[in-house]
Design a protein around this motif. Sequence first.
Motif, PDB file in Angstrom:
ATOM      1  N   ILE A   2      -2.231 -13.887 -16.595  1.00 53.96           N
ATOM      2  CA  ILE A   2      -2.664 -12.727 -15.816  1.00 53.96           C
ATOM      3  C   ILE A   2      -1.470 -11.851 -15.460  1.00 53.96           C
ATOM      4  CG2 ILE A   2      -2.487 -13.916 -13.580  1.00 53.96           C
ATOM      5  CD1 ILE A   2      -5.054 -12.380 -12.750  1.00 53.96           C
ATOM      6  N   CYS A   3      -1.688 -10.539 -15.516  1.00 52.15           N
ATOM      7  CA  CYS A   3      -0.645  -9.584 -15.129  1.00 52.15           C
ATOM      8  C   CYS A   3      -1.326  -8.273 -14.749  1.00 52.15           C
ATOM      9  CB  CYS A   3       0.378  -9.365 -16.248  1.00 52.15           C
ATOM     10  SG  CYS A   3      -0.310  -8.994 -17.860  1.00 52.15           S
ATOM     11  N   GLY A   4      -0.788  -7.630 -13.714  1.00 51.39           N
ATOM     12  CA  GLY A   4      -1.309  -6.336 -13.305  1.00 51.39           C
ATOM     13  C   GLY A   4      -2.793  -6.350 -13.009  1.00 51.39           C
ATOM     14  N   ALA A   5      -3.340  -5.173 -12.800  1.00 55.00           N
ATOM     15  CA  ALA A   5      -4.786  -5.037 -12.605  1.00 55.00           C
ATOM     16  C   ALA A   5      -5.148  -3.570 -12.498  1.00 55.00           C
ATOM     17  CB  ALA A   5      -5.251  -5.771 -11.345  1.00 55.00           C
ATOM     18  N   LEU A   6      -6.329  -3.252 -12.995  1.00 56.06           N
ATOM     19  CA  LEU A   6      -6.966  -1.970 -12.739  1.00 56.06           C
ATOM     20  C   LEU A   6      -8.034  -2.205 -11.683  1.00 56.06           C
ATOM     21  CD1 LEU A   6      -7.805   1.012 -13.357  1.00 56.06           C
ATOM     22  CD2 LEU A   6      -9.272   0.084 -15.170  1.00 56.06           C
ATOM     23  N   VAL A   7      -8.002  -1.412 -10.624  1.00 57.00           N
ATOM     24  CA  VAL A   7      -9.023  -1.458  -9.587  1.00 57.00           C
ATOM     25  C   VAL A   7      -9.763  -0.126  -9.610  1.00 57.00           C
ATOM     26  CG1 VAL A   7      -9.467  -1.641  -7.107  1.00 57.00           C
ATOM     27  CG2 VAL A   7      -7.671  -3.032  -8.165  1.00 57.00           C
ATOM     28  N   ARG A   8     -11.078  -0.168  -9.533  1.00 53.56           N
ATOM     29  CA  ARG A   8     -11.882   1.058  -9.512  1.00 53.56           C
ATOM     30  C   ARG A   8     -12.842   1.031  -8.332  1.00 53.56           C
ATOM     31  NH1 ARG A   8     -13.936   0.033 -15.422  1.00 53.56           N
ATOM     32  NH2 ARG A   8     -13.238  -2.017 -14.732  1.00 53.56           N
ATOM     33  N   HIS A   9     -12.965   2.163  -7.677  1.00 58.20           N
ATOM     34  CA  HIS A   9     -13.948   2.325  -6.605  1.00 58.20           C
ATOM     35  C   HIS A   9     -14.320   3.797  -6.529  1.00 58.20           C
ATOM     36  CE1 HIS A   9     -10.318   3.557  -4.496  1.00 58.20           C
ATOM     37  NE2 HIS A   9      -9.818   2.345  -4.648  1.00 58.20           N
ATOM     38  N   ALA A  10     -15.392   4.080  -5.848  1.00 61.21           N
ATOM     39  CA  ALA A  10     -15.816   5.476  -5.698  1.00 61.21           C
ATOM     40  C   ALA A  10     -14.832   6.217  -4.809  1.00 61.21           C
ATOM     41  CB  ALA A  10     -17.220   5.540  -5.114  1.00 61.21           C
ATOM     42  N   GLY A  11     -14.898   7.547  -4.863  1.00 65.60           N
ATOM     43  CA  GLY A  11     -14.106   8.380  -3.980  1.00 65.60           C
ATOM     44  C   GLY A  11     -14.996   9.087  -2.981  1.00 65.60           C
TER      45      GLY A  11
END
Length: 472
Positions: free
Chosen positions: A426-435
Amino acid sequence: MALHDRWERLSMSDRTAFLARRAAAGRWPYGAQEGWQRGRPWQPMRPLVIAHRDYEALGAVAERLLRLAVDSCRRRATTVGELREVMHDRCPQRLLTPAGPLEHDEVLRVARPDVLVCQGVPKFLELNISAAIYGIPALDRMADAYARLWAGAALTVPAPILAARSALLAALMSRRSGPGRRLLVPTWRSGFGQAAKLGNRRALRAYLRPTVESATSAGLDVVVEDLSRLRTDGHGRLYAGNARVDMVLNWFHTWMITGDSGGVEAIATALAAGTVELFLPETMRLLRSKQVLAWLYEDLDLLSAEDRSLVLSHVPWTAWAGPRQPCEDRDAVVRRALRERERERENLVLKPADEGSGRGVVFGTDLDDHSWRTLVTESARQQTVVVQQRVDSDSVWMPFLDPSSGAQCDLRLPYVLSPFLVGGRICGALVRHAGPDRTGSRVINLGAGAVANTTLLTERTPDHGPSATRRR
């Protein structure tokens, strides 16, 4: 493992100072080239904060699930071509090797599964084993920028994704016989994807510069050349201009390529001759299908008790239906889809097996019984679809900044956590959420207006227990 955002457990004075520094920094450029910021005034002011031990545990679960997914494919096919036939895949695959075996370490070089965290439990909705995963340097830089704003050592960045990928490239190249260690990082033309967003080869070359620099730092001889300038000699060896190439970093979709003047065919010729290797075999595109998650459920009785528990805990119930399926099996899926949607705790979602970015997703609760039955039945006659248990994500308080006006606001929002696994680690990450301007969509995807973010980790704590070993 109980995975939760740890932001509010940090010192309030440190958080206040951090947010003040973030506001003073104004608009961040990270993700602008990928189009993540296009038309979106608001930017997140802080990362998701995860305990280091939980992050590592998430990586261990993801790595095991990915290997189980390959196992499920190997139960149904011994070669790449057989798997494609089983999946009824008809997408043009110009660099596919039909006779090639399904090898875990080869097809799992890079993955970025999509995870919803439900009451602290990670639920894997998609495995995203695919070649065309962009934004890696942007995420690394965003994490570094967040870390620089934090005073003290309480938060650290995860292992950088770009460096991990370059290290894997170097390790693979070192196994090749002979002196060849030259990597091709190609440019290309396409009507879709990252090349189309950037608009021209010069912009794409600039976008690829961090990749080139990182691979060079890892000891590789890197050549950047357009696909249209590739050729092979009489021995099937691949040349980019006058430089012979040993490996291709092929993070393009071959069916989208335009104007390559035979460059893709040159790579195919070299692959057939065994003189070149693709870093990301096209087989990976097959394994990104959500049908593989359904196979995990079909194979539960074949798994060990530990692996069965892992699947049941971390993969929402998933079943598939498609045109090649016997009618009685398809009807059974439809009946289950109707039965389960009646139980409030197990609402279902219909998804095309091979689509991404939220395309074609339909929530069963939006339809009456007749419409739901018709949708599942007709969709399955035309293409392979999955019916999956709906997962409601935990939510976090997220502060936002509008850099143009300086305005700030706080919202409580669900999110998707997408860690990278490179070579199984595992390395890094993309996180997504609404604005703040797009809070109504239930599909949390950048294409549907979500905001890109990343994660920092709480400081590693000493582990005084027995050392854990990675399962294979």
